[in-house]
Design an enzyme around this catalytic site. Structure first.
Site, mmCIF file in Angstrom:
data_model
loop_
_atom_site.group_PDB
_atom_site.id
_atom_site.type_symbol
_atom_site.label_atom_id
_atom_site.label_comp_id
_atom_site.label_asym_id
_atom_site.label_seq_id
_atom_site.Cartn_x
_atom_site.Cartn_y
_atom_site.Cartn_z
ATOM 1 N NE ARG A 29 -4.170 -1.812 1.729
ATOM 2 C CZ ARG A 29 -4.169 -2.900 2.512
ATOM 3 N NH1 ARG A 29 -3.297 -3.028 3.499
ATOM 4 N NH2 ARG A 29 -5.051 -3.837 2.307
ATOM 5 C CE LYS B 9 6.731 17.976 -14.436
ATOM 6 N NZ LYS B 9 6.927 16.672 -15.027
ATOM 7 N NE ARG C 236 2.138 17.701 -13.045
ATOM 8 C CZ ARG C 236 2.486 16.722 -12.260
ATOM 9 N NH1 ARG C 236 1.909 16.572 -11.089
ATOM 10 N NH2 ARG C 236 3.409 15.876 -12.638
ATOM 11 C CG HIS D 234 8.493 12.037 -24.875
ATOM 12 N ND1 HIS D 234 7.123 12.007 -25.015
ATOM 13 C CD2 HIS D 234 8.766 13.070 -24.038
ATOM 14 C CE1 HIS D 234 6.594 12.971 -24.286
ATOM 15 N NE2 HIS D 234 7.570 13.635 -23.677
ATOM 16 C CG ASN E 165 0.663 18.027 -20.688
ATOM 17 O OD1 ASN E 165 1.599 17.230 -20.581
ATOM 18 N ND2 ASN E 165 -0.365 18.039 -19.865
ATOM 19 C CD GLU F 128 9.569 16.809 -22.099
ATOM 20 O OE1 GLU F 128 8.844 17.786 -21.819
ATOM 21 O OE2 GLU F 128 9.120 15.737 -22.561
ATOM 22 C CD GLU G 135 -1.797 16.632 -16.081
ATOM 23 O OE1 GLU G 135 -0.813 16.131 -15.490
ATOM 24 O OE2 GLU G 135 -2.067 16.417 -17.254
ATOM 25 C CG HIS H 149 1.756 12.452 -25.932
ATOM 26 N ND1 HIS H 149 1.193 13.025 -24.818
ATOM 27 C CD2 HIS H 149 2.951 11.966 -25.542
ATOM 28 C CE1 HIS H 149 2.027 12.884 -23.798
ATOM 29 N NE2 HIS H 149 3.096 12.249 -24.214
ATOM 30 C CG HIS I 179 3.971 16.866 -24.089
ATOM 31 N ND1 HIS I 179 4.851 17.921 -24.097
ATOM 32 C CD2 HIS I 179 4.627 15.832 -23.491
ATOM 33 C CE1 HIS I 179 5.979 17.543 -23.510
ATOM 34 N NE2 HIS I 179 5.878 16.274 -23.139
ATOM 35 C CE LYS J 273 1.386 14.089 -14.890
ATOM 36 N NZ LYS J 273 1.035 14.129 -16.317
#
Ligand SMILES: NC(=O)c1ccc[n+]([C@@H]2O[C@H](COP(=O)([O-])OP(=O)(O)OC[C@H]3O[C@@H](n4cnc5c(N)ncnc54)[C@H](O)[C@@H]3O)[C@@H](O)[C@H]2O)c1
Ligand SMILES: [Zn+2]
Length: 1604
Positions: A132, A256, A270, A293, A274, A196, A266, A281, A277, A154
């Protein structure tokens, strides 16, 4: 030592959790042990990182733990996974969890994630759910992980459904950023992370961005030189470059971390991270894993920035800066980057596909897409992602645009065009050298200006800042004071040519008081190091500057001593570039002595540019004096420049580019509206500024030009006047704009301008010869593209003449090819404003001078522009002609007598195209026979005339023609070039026939000129040419087996040409439809013994595999083991095979290491064979993925409509279907192949289940068909379950291709037994049907193929409940329908095939599965196919299409017959029926069939028929004239002396009167009713089962039953 470690801390979520520095391993271990007490520290990493950095951690932990004396010592354990994204999976997570559980890790465990983003995400997610949730620490080792993935908490894993779909937010206790890890990181991975970093700066901090922009070289330097002795750990040992690197990284992290702190989950802010992106993506989804990427995000950022520009939010300067900055870090900035276009997957980067992927983006709410919109560098439009409509995104993504014709909304328009490039470069340097602050407006931000700003910064010559969101550049001039750049720093100019020339002199101006000062070094990229700078350096050296060439003489890099520019008399050779002159002029005021510049070495070029420089210097306060000859007063090439300082004006408006201004002005002219261009007036320094006065005014526009502005008001639409003669020498670039206006200029020219030798609607533009050598041959380009509108033109030596037409007569919907030339694109958008649906194919080519042209058209001018997706890259029109998809004309070449005309006519008939023979064409054109022409004019003249004809034919017949050329066409180099070019975009087929056969044939023929030499010698000379000029070879095979039947050739021609043109490629439909498919492997050294049995052998299968590595040519028959078969032998084998079957061929060369006989490492030989297979149109090529990718890529580029099976075989038995290796192999194979093939070996039954799971995981929508099996008997079940092209054997084959192979029938039986192939019921509906042959036909076939189905008769009184129940049942497989229900069943069906619709009757019902147990019903008619096929295979050899045909009867079958004959290309069909009104009905039903109702059999209005179909009962006919009750058949029916085919549809008796009569005529082939029944039954069977029917065996059974 420890105290020396310098740490920069960044806070996140209120804690100083991010610790940055260099060489931190000891610090990390200590901090973790001290502050995160635990019993177990578990480090997770990947093999690559483990090899480099794990030992340091192990040693450090060991050392620290050894020191502990109190309590139970904690332990340090580590787990290493395979590098790469595939480890980030459920399985990968489970592996780590099992490792932790096995090691009895408990709740207090601390997980250390050492590695890139993959490790961080994976280990982080494990930490989030293990027990957990346990504590964890991020130790990122890639730049991407440092600045992005490790920060924010994340964590996630991937599933086959997509990336990062399962995960958790789980914050690490610490994030240790040790920048020294970057020293081992591959450069491409570093760039990947820089994407990035650039992204973060772009959305948040302009200062950070500016430093990234200007300091790329230093940033790279920091990781390129490894630090020794832990340099950088302490502040004292840290280099400047390291300092910079760390501040870039920590700066990015800071942003960031700040954003995450405000909006951890997000919800809005946030989302800003992106940026780039959403689109990035989507691109990544298509091109992963080859493209990284960051690389995809880089392209995404540019495209998303373009969306912002399109919305009017972001200026072009911002996009320009972003583009150049990303490029500086070696990142791609567009989808047309060669890195991407060279990928086979790039084809999938269509607008629709990309939008589709974006649909599931997590940022979206509902269908609305969200994109982060930049408002300027360093800021975004909203504090979150913005809603953007699909159409807006589609427009940016599409490569082509359509200008929506209309009247500009914004008239009167007031606008400026982008700054002129030459003026921008000069203004920037002047302001930098000047005194005071100067605001530069309308600067064109280009590579040159960017590089000059960086360089002047390095030289501490000026300071720059942006204002107005980047629209204004504020220059704080340094008044000519310049210093040597910091130690070790070189001034880097990339490939910016103007900057290099200007800055060379600037560097000589640098002065230093210290004697031992370093020198200034200026350098550039590899290309720059080849560009000349010699004449300028020579002049400066002669003047006393000390300049050394550091590499090649005459080129950069240069080292310049900081001694000041000496001045005085300078001589410069100025015949090469005026930029050398400008360079010295611009710097001259800062020379130590007043400069007198003398230009020597002949004609000075581009004087206007020198004048431009001088004029601008005047604006900045320096007056250059040009000397005159005292005697004559003529201007001399000598200039004196005073010693002084430039004084900056407070603002300087850079004049707009005058060539660009012509487009909006022309739009006003053509649409009858008004447009004012600021910044260009009569005082302009640019020649194209005259366009308004000298072109538009005489065309009838009202022009008002002030010193600084130009206004044009167009006359009413359609009333522009032609120009007559116009000399455009002073404004050559504007001729394209003039040309499109001239295209619609029909008014008579103003008095005095009209041509004396041309029509009134002519505009003759001269003085533009130089435009032939610009971005493209612009004169040719304009002529070709105007022709698409139907506008006529004529080429002149130094220009062209255009004949205007009324607007309404121009063609709409033209698609303009731009030759990558910005001016072509912009000129035709002017025409697009009044001609509907004009498409500009390459919208990006405007970037060179007006990147936001399309947006300005919308926002400033007020015309709409839509994105257009061209069907495929190939379908973009080539220069001149418009080639539609799959219909480009085919060209045939080959020896005279090789069969070009014969094959060509068959091909044309099969494709329903037109055959064009160059010989008669020649005779028509020259009004003389070929032979006579040669006699009169000789061979050379004939060859020249022949290649002219080739040119003409290709131009006039771009589509839907089969063009056969003379045998000698390849003798002329010109013609060869034409053919080779053509072969790149459409098939050029070399018809190959054995030369002996050719000689024999030519012996009999006289029509054409005889060779003056032996045919064999001619052949030897031409053969290599035929090969080099062609893309394909058709083997006109007359050799083995005594030559093929005419029917065989017909079929093969249809298959070959259908395939190579793509008109109907001969691929296995089951593979494409996702149905089970099979191939038979032929494992013979010579396949000819198998040919007589080929039909039996291939029963049920979809393709035949030819194992080329097992072939042995007769002379090598005894050779075993490694062997390379000769190409000619292989080709011959295939040609023989083609005569017997039209099944697609799988061409396989299996190497030794992959289980075959072809030697390893003979790649070149293998690919030679593969290429020859493509040439002869083999449908599937097996390509082993272990072959060199260079060869593979080349093969892919040539594959045309054939498909590649990318294969990997592992014979070791070690292949784990659940492992990472197989995943990697799958990815590489999927990137190459249309079909993926992976073969392992099963050691146990379980191995087949893991294989099955693997296949399941890969079968997601859109994935490539996958052939995955295990070899060995243990693997047999995998062969049964495999769906795509399962290899099968046959009991008749000598030996199996691989252990464990099963036959097709065995597999079907097995599938049935395991419940994968449920039995289906098939029926015949009709009455009476007791004697039908259909049950024999279909049940025999089911039996032979091992299918468990049953075909039954269902004789009913009407179409009622019984039939309805049968067709509704879930085990309904299909039904045949016969008399009298062919019409009655139609109301029960859901849809009809087009044929059934036209014929108006159904004889076949097919269930179309719509779900597990559900289906809909489709009606078809196979009668016509039966008729067509029976005829086609029996037509006499010299008949390619029947001239005329006869149908007897007018009922339902007659309809099918007419449809069939129409399909065979019959030009005229006689129709006879006793009651002519029924016949007339048919005439109405088939208006295109050219039916002629005749009242008497045997008399013909034109040629006698060569095909006859009778549909009346046999008992109602007779050839006995005395019988009155029946239809009399006269022998004149068979009057056609060339013979033909007669079909009697009557089923009994076998020998009908009509067929008996035919037997008496010569050359007539007879088709019985039962033959047609068989043919249509075969088609029916295939429609139901997707399997070809085993014809011979089934025919035998049916005929046997029929005759008893
Ligand atoms: N969680 C987030 O917010 C977030 C954000 C962005 C990306 N990601 C994820 O990050 C992953 C990509 O991360 P990545 O680019 O770091 O890839 P990666 O982890 O696969 O590392 C790239 C390659 O570099 C090697 N490598 C790592 N450090 C090295 C070093 N110091 N020296 C030499 N080689 C080294 C690795 O072994 C690997 O082969 C993706 O899975 C992506 O989804 C997550
Ligand atoms: Zn990212």
């Amino acid at each position: 030592m420890a105290s020396a470690t310098d740490i920069k801390k960044v806070s996140i979520l209120g804690k100083d959790a991010i610790h940055c520095g260099f060489h931190l391993v000891p610090y990390i271990v200590r901090t973790v042990l001290d502050t995160l007490p635990s019993s177990t520290y578990a480090l997770i990493t990947d093999t690559t990182v483990a090899n480099l950095h794990l030992p340091a951690f192990e040693a450090e932990f060991a050392a620290n733990l050894a020191q502990r004396t109190t309590g139970a010592a904690p332990r340090f354990i580590s787990y290493v996974v395979t590098p790469g994204e595939t480890s980030k999976s459920r399985e990968g997570k489970a592996e780590i969890e099992d490792f932790l559980l096995l090691n009895k890790c408990t709740r207090d465990t601390v997980i250390l994630a050492l590695g890139g983003g993959v490790i961080g995400d994976l280990a982080g997610f494990v930490a989030a759910t293990f027990m957990r949730g346990v504590r964890f620490v991020q130790i990122p080792t890639t730049l991407l992980a440092m600045v992005d993935s490790s920060v924010g908490g994340k964590t996630a894993i991937d599933t086959p459904h997509g990336k990062n779909l399962i995960g958790a937010f789980w914050q690490p206790e610490y994030i240790f950023i040790d920048a020294a890890f970057l020293e081992t990181l591959p450069a491409r991975e570093f760039s990947n992370g820089m994407a990035e970093v650039v992204k973060t700066a772009a959305i948040w901090n302009e200062d950070d961005f500016a430093s990234l922009e200007s300091r790329s070289a230093e940033i790279f330097a920091a990781i390129q030189t490894p630090s020794t002795n832990y340099a950088g750990r302490s502040l004292a040992t840290r280099s400047t470059a390291q300092d910079l690197l760390l501040s870039v990284i920590s700066g990015s992290i800071h942003v960031k971390a700040h954003i995450v702190t405000i909006d951890e989950r997000e919800t809005g802010l946030r989302n800003l991270v992106n940026f780039g992106h959403t689109i990035g993506h989507a691109i990544e989804a298509v091109v992963t894993p080859t493209i990284l990427h960051g690389e995809c995000v880089s392209i995404g950022m540019i495209l998303e920035a373009e969306i912002a520009r399109q919305m009017g939010v972001l200026g072009q300067v911002g996009i320009g800066r972003l583009t150049r900055c990303l490029k500086a870090y070696n990142l791609p900035v567009s989808m047309s980057d060669p890195k991407i276009t060279s990928l086979p997957a790039a084809k999938a980067l269509t607008v629709d596909n990309l939008l589709d992927v974006m649909r599931v983006d997590k940022k979206n709410s509902g269908p609305q897409k969200k994109i982060v919109i930049l408002s300027r560098i360093g800021a975004t439009y909203e504090q979150k992602a913005t809603d953007v409509a699909d159409a807006v995104i589609a427009k940016v993504l599409s490569e082509a645009v359509k200008v929506v014709a209309g009247i500009p909304r914004n008239s009167p328009i007031h606008m400026a065009t982008p700054g002129s490039k030459s003026l921008s470069n000069r203004a920037l340097l002047l302001a930098a050298l000047g005194k005071g602050t100067c605001r530069l407006r309308n600067l064109l931000h280009s590579d040159d200006t960017q590089v000059m700003m960086n360089a002047l910064g390095d030289l501490k010559g000026a300071k720059f800042a942006w204002e107005d969101g980047g629209e204004t550049l504020v220059v704080e001039g340094g008044a000519g004071s310049l210093s040597v750049p910091e130690k070790g720093k070189e001034v880097y100019l990339g490939n910016a040519g103007t900057a290099a020339r200007f800055l060379t002199t600037v560097c000589t101006v640098v002065q230093s008081s210290q004697p031992a000062q370093e020198r200034t070094v200026i350098t550039g990229n590899a290309r720059m190091k080849q560009r000349p700078i010699g004449p300028l350096v020579t002049a400066l050296r002669a003047n006393g500057s000390s300049i050394d060439y550091l590499e090649s003489q005459g080129c950069l890099p240069l080292s310049v001593e900081p001694n000041g520019l000496k001045g005085g008399h300078i001589q410069l050779a100025a015949s090469v570039s005026s930029q050398y002159v400008s360079s010295i002029l611009l710097c001259a005021p800062y020379a130590l002595k007043e400069v007198r510049l003398e230009l020597i070495g002949g004609q000075v070029i581009s004087q206007p540019y020198i004048d431009m420089t001088i004029a601008m210097m005047r604006t900045f306060g320096v007056e250059v004096v040009r000397e005159r000859d005292p005697a004559t007063g003529a201007l001399l090439d000598v200039y004196t420049i005073p010693r002084t300082c430039y004084v900056n004006p407070s603002t300087y408006n850079i004049e707009s580019d005058a060539s660009s201004a012509t487009y909006p002005l022309a739009i006003a002219a053509i649409t009858g509206t008004e447009c004012t261009i600021a910044n260009i007036g009569f005082a302009s320094l640019q020649g194209d500024a005259r366009f308004a006065k000298e072109v538009l005014e005489p065309m009838g526009c009202e022009v008002i030009q002030t010193e600084t502005e130009t206004t044009v008001r167009g006359p009413p639409v359609g009333t522009l006047k032609a120009l007559g003669l116009v000399d455009m020498e002073p404004m050559t670039d504007a001729f394209l704009t003039a040309s499109v206006l001239a295209a619609v200029a029909i008014g008579t020219p103003k008095p005095g301008r009209q041509l004396v030798d041309g029509p009134a609607n002519a505009t003759r533009i001269i003085g533009i010869a130089n435009q032939r050598v610009k971005e493209c041959n612009r004169i040719q380009a304009m002529m070709d593209q105007l022709a698409k509108f139907g506008v006529e033109t004529r080429e002149l030596d130094d220009g062209l003449e255009i004949y205007g037409k009324p607007i309404s007569e121009l063609n709409e919907g033209s698609s303009i090819h731009c030759y990558d030339d910005h001016r072509v694109a912009m000129a035709f958008s002017v025409l697009g404003s009044i001609i509907k649906d004009t498409i500009i194919e390459e919208k990006r080519c405007v970037e060179k001078t007006w990147p936001n042209w399309w947006d300005d058209l919308v926002n400033k001018i007020g015309l709409d522009v839509e994105g257009v997706e061209l069907e495929t890259v190939e379908s973009a029109s080539p220069s001149g002609d418009n080639i539609a998809k799959n219909s480009a004309s085919v060209v045939l070449i080959g020896m005279r007598g090789s069969g070009k005309s014969y094959i060509g006519k068959l091909a044309a008939s099969a494709l329903s195209w037109t055959f064009v023979d160059a010989d008669p064409y020649f005779e028509v054109k020259h009004k003389i026979g070929v032979r006579e022409f040669v006699q009169q004019n000789g061979w050379p003249a004939f060859r020249a005339a022949e290649s002219d004809i080739l040119k003409e034919l290709l131009k006039q017949h771009p589509t839907k023609r089969v063009i056969s050329l003379g045998g000698g066409i390849v003798e002329t180099p010109d013609a060869r070039t034409l053919l080779k070019d053509y072969a790149k975009k459409a098939p050029v087929v070399y018809i190959v026939r054995e030369i002996d056969e050719v000689v024999k044939y030519l012996g009999e023929e006289t029509a054409r000129p005889a060779y003056g030499e032996p045919v064999v010698d001619v052949f030897k000379r031409r053969e290599p040419w035929f090969t080099e000029c062609s893309s394909h070879e058709f083997i006109n095979y007359t050799g083995v087996l005594g030559g093929p039947s005419a029917g065989g050739i017909r079929k093969d021609v249809a298959r070959f040409f259908g395939h190579v043109t793509g008109y109907k490629s001969n691929l296995a439909p089951n593979v494409t439809n996702g149905q089970r498919s099979y191939f038979l492997s032929l494992t013979y050294p010579d396949i000819t013994p198998a040919l007589p049995h080929i039909e039996e052998l291939t029963a049920g299968v979809d393709a035949i595999e030819l194992r080329v590595d097992l072939l042995r040519s007769p002379v090598d028959e005894q050779k075993f083991g490694q062997y390379i078969p000769p190409s000619a032998y292989v080709v011959e084998q295939i040609a023989a095979l083609r005569q017997k079957t039209s099944l697609p061929i799988v061409y396989t060369i299996r190497t030794i290491s992959q289980g075959g006989n072809f030697p390893d490492h003979f790649d070149a030989q293998a690919f030679e064979l593969l290429h020859s297979a493509l040439r002869i149109g083999v449908e599937y090529i097996d390509v082993e993925i272990s072959w060199p990718s260079k060869h593979i890529q080349e093969l892919l580029s040539l594959k045309g409509h054939s498909q590649v099976i990318a294969s990997w075989h592992d014979w070791s038995g070690n292949l784990k279907w659940s492992g990472a290796t197989v995943d990697e192999k799958y990815r590489s194979a999927a990137a190459i192949g249309d079909i993926v093939k992976i073969v392992g070996r099963a050691n146990s039954l379980e191995d087949n289940f893991t294989l099955h799971n693997f296949v399941q995981a890969k079968s997601i929508p859109g994935s490539k068909p996958l052939l995955a099996i295990n070899m060995g008997t243990e693997g047999q079940i995998s062969r049964i379950l495999n769906r795509t092209l399962s290899p099968v054997t046959h009991p008749l084959l000598p030996n199996k291709a691989a252990p464990g192979q099963l036959s097709f029938a065995q597999i079907q039986t097995a599938l049935h037994l395991i419940g994968q192939l449920p039995p289906l019921r098939f029926f015949l509906f009709g009455n009476p049907i007791a004697h039908s042959m259909s049950p024999t036909l279909h049940n025999t076939a089911f039996n032979l193929l091992g299918l468990p189905h049953q075909y039954e008769l269902l004789e009913t009184e009407n179409v009622g409940e019984e039939i309805k129940a049968a067709i509704a049942s879930s085990d309904f497989g299909g039904a045949s329908v016969t008399i009298p229900y062919k019409l009655d069943v139609i109301p029960l069906l859901d849809s009809l095939s087009p044929a059934a619709e036209v014929i108006g009757a159904v004889n076949t019902i097919i269930p179309v599965r719509t779900g597990d147990r559900a289906h809909t019903l489709r009606g078809d008619n196979t009668d016509w196919v039966g008729i067509t096929e029976s005829i086609r295979s029996r037509l006499p050899k010299n008949v390619d299409v029947p001239e005329t045909a006869l149908v007897i009867g007018a009922g339902g079958t007659a309809r099918a017959a007419i449809f069939a004959l129409q399909n065979l290309g019959a030009k005229k069909i006689y129709l006879f029926n006793r009651t002519s009104c029924k016949a007339e009905e048919l005439v109405a039903a088939f208006p295109d069939a050219n039916l002629e109702v005749i009242s008497k059999l045997g008399s013909w209005s034109s040629q006698a028929p060569s095909v006859i179909v009778s549909t009346v009962p046999a008992s109602a006919t007779s050839f006995d004239p005395s019988r009155k009750d029946v239809l009399y058949l006269p022998s004149e029916i068979f009057a056609n002396a060339d013979g033909g085919v007669v079909v009697d549809m009557a089923y009994k008796p076998a020998e009908t009167p009509l067929l008996q009569l035919a037997g008496k005529a010569s050359k007539w082939a007879a088709v019985r009713g039962v033959d047609v029944l068989l043919e249509q039954g075969f088609v029916q069977f295939e429609l139901w089962t997707g399997r070809r029917c085993p014809r011979s065996a089934v025919s035998d059974a049916v005929l046997k039953a029929y005759s008893t």
